[in-house]
Design a protein around this motif. Sequence first.
Motif, PDB file in Angstrom:
ATOM      1  N   TRP A   6      74.990 -13.055 -32.275  1.00  0.00           N
ATOM      2  CA  TRP A   6      74.578 -13.977 -31.183  1.00  0.00           C
ATOM      3  C   TRP A   6      73.514 -13.520 -30.134  1.00  0.00           C
ATOM      4  CZ3 TRP A   6      74.510 -14.852 -26.037  1.00  0.00           C
ATOM      5  CH2 TRP A   6      74.485 -16.132 -25.747  1.00  0.00           C
TER       6      TRP A   6
ATOM      7  N   ARG B 235      70.029 -13.540 -32.203  1.00  0.00           N
ATOM      8  CA  ARG B 235      69.689 -14.955 -32.139  1.00  0.00           C
ATOM      9  C   ARG B 235      69.138 -15.346 -30.680  1.00  0.00           C
ATOM     10  NH1 ARG B 235      73.961 -15.425 -35.533  1.00  0.00           N
ATOM     11  NH2 ARG B 235      75.186 -16.329 -33.932  1.00  0.00           N
TER      12      ARG B 235
ATOM     13  N   CYS C  21      67.353 -24.314 -24.894  1.00  0.00           N
ATOM     14  CA  CYS C  21      68.443 -24.335 -25.480  1.00  0.00           C
ATOM     15  C   CYS C  21      68.776 -25.629 -26.381  1.00  0.00           C
ATOM     16  CB  CYS C  21      69.566 -24.104 -24.357  1.00  0.00           C
ATOM     17  SG  CYS C  21      69.278 -22.611 -23.296  1.00  0.00           S
ATOM     18  N   ALA C  22      68.438 -26.761 -25.479  1.00  0.00           N
ATOM     19  CA  ALA C  22      68.611 -27.952 -26.401  1.00  0.00           C
ATOM     20  C   ALA C  22      68.034 -28.131 -27.732  1.00  0.00           C
ATOM     21  CB  ALA C  22      68.040 -29.218 -25.602  1.00  0.00           C
TER      22      ALA C  22
ATOM     23  N   PHE D  17      67.569 -25.485 -29.583  1.00  0.00           N
ATOM     24  CA  PHE D  17      68.064 -24.572 -30.410  1.00  0.00           C
ATOM     25  C   PHE D  17      69.439 -25.171 -30.985  1.00  0.00           C
ATOM     26  CE2 PHE D  17      71.877 -21.697 -30.290  1.00  0.00           C
ATOM     27  CZ  PHE D  17      71.638 -21.238 -31.605  1.00  0.00           C
ATOM     28  N   GLU D  18      70.007 -26.110 -30.345  1.00  0.00           N
ATOM     29  CA  GLU D  18      71.327 -26.685 -30.566  1.00  0.00           C
ATOM     30  C   GLU D  18      70.973 -27.783 -31.536  1.00  0.00           C
ATOM     31  OE1 GLU D  18      75.455 -27.362 -31.198  1.00  0.00           O
ATOM     32  OE2 GLU D  18      74.221 -25.711 -30.399  1.00  0.00           O
ATOM     33  N   LEU D  19      70.016 -28.371 -31.305  1.00  0.00           N
ATOM     34  CA  LEU D  19      69.663 -29.551 -32.122  1.00  0.00           C
ATOM     35  C   LEU D  19      69.419 -29.004 -33.586  1.00  0.00           C
ATOM     36  CD1 LEU D  19      68.682 -32.636 -32.546  1.00  0.00           C
ATOM     37  CD2 LEU D  19      66.379 -31.857 -31.844  1.00  0.00           C
TER      38      LEU D  19
ATOM     39  N   ARG E 166      70.320 -26.373 -34.991  1.00  0.00           N
ATOM     40  CA  ARG E 166      71.449 -25.601 -35.480  1.00  0.00           C
ATOM     41  C   ARG E 166      72.193 -26.846 -36.225  1.00  0.00           C
ATOM     42  NH1 ARG E 166      76.844 -24.445 -34.549  1.00  0.00           N
ATOM     43  NH2 ARG E 166      76.825 -25.789 -32.791  1.00  0.00           N
ATOM     44  N   GLN E 167      72.538 -28.010 -35.376  1.00  0.00           N
ATOM     45  CA  GLN E 167      73.239 -29.086 -35.895  1.00  0.00           C
ATOM     46  C   GLN E 167      72.302 -29.711 -37.100  1.00  0.00           C
ATOM     47  OE1 GLN E 167      76.345 -30.166 -34.929  1.00  0.00           O
ATOM     48  NE2 GLN E 167      76.451 -28.875 -33.081  1.00  0.00           N
TER      49      GLN E 167
ATOM     50  N   LEU F  48      67.734 -24.077 -38.790  1.00  0.00           N
ATOM     51  CA  LEU F  48      67.795 -23.020 -37.790  1.00  0.00           C
ATOM     52  C   LEU F  48      66.820 -22.025 -38.175  1.00  0.00           C
ATOM     53  CD1 LEU F  48      68.813 -22.337 -35.072  1.00  0.00           C
ATOM     54  CD2 LEU F  48      70.769 -20.912 -36.214  1.00  0.00           C
TER      55      LEU F  48
END
Length: 211
Positions: free
Chosen positions: A71, A74, A110-111, A113-115, A117-118, A122
Amino acid sequence: MQYSTALSDSLLAIACLACLLAIGKLRSRTAEDQRPGLFCMQMGFALPLAAAVVGALRFGLMPDLSEMHGWLSRASSLLGLPLLGLAALCLGRQWHWSGPTWGRLLLGLCAFFELFRQLGWLDEYRMGVQLGSLLLIVYAGLMQWPQRLPLLLALAVTALFGLAGLVIGTEGSMGWFLRIDLFHALLALAYPLLAWLLIRLAGRYSRAKAL
């Protein structure tokens, strides 16, 4: 246990700690309006420092830290390096970004990254954001021309990161050495050079504001 990797991670941690302390010393004597950017620089070095410390513990003493190490690694590549690239751009162009602006940039990273990832993209996002960050560093160095040292530092940093990520990697071995150890060694050279570049850019930025 993988003691050579624990040692190389320790070397990387020492390099990042030196960078963090150097930026902290600079931050303590700069104007208040520059400190948010310097804080983000510190975060950019603190993330690989944390990853390296946990990596040294993982490979030397506590193998159950592998999830935390992954983690932090990344976060270092997807958040730490982009912050350093943005800091180089800001200083190289002599732009003034307020604390809220830096906060929005951090939230945006951060946003995204999460987008991605979903979406399951990635790896592609990591490649894109790292290449983009390195291009920003080179651009910041190029903007200092005809001063040669900033550009040389930027090119050296980019070459070391590129060699580590694209050529060496972290899997397998190369001759007598594990690739991950060579990877750490290259980053241990790259981060201090990047800190040197950022400190030079920050000094030039401060002098320009004083005029």
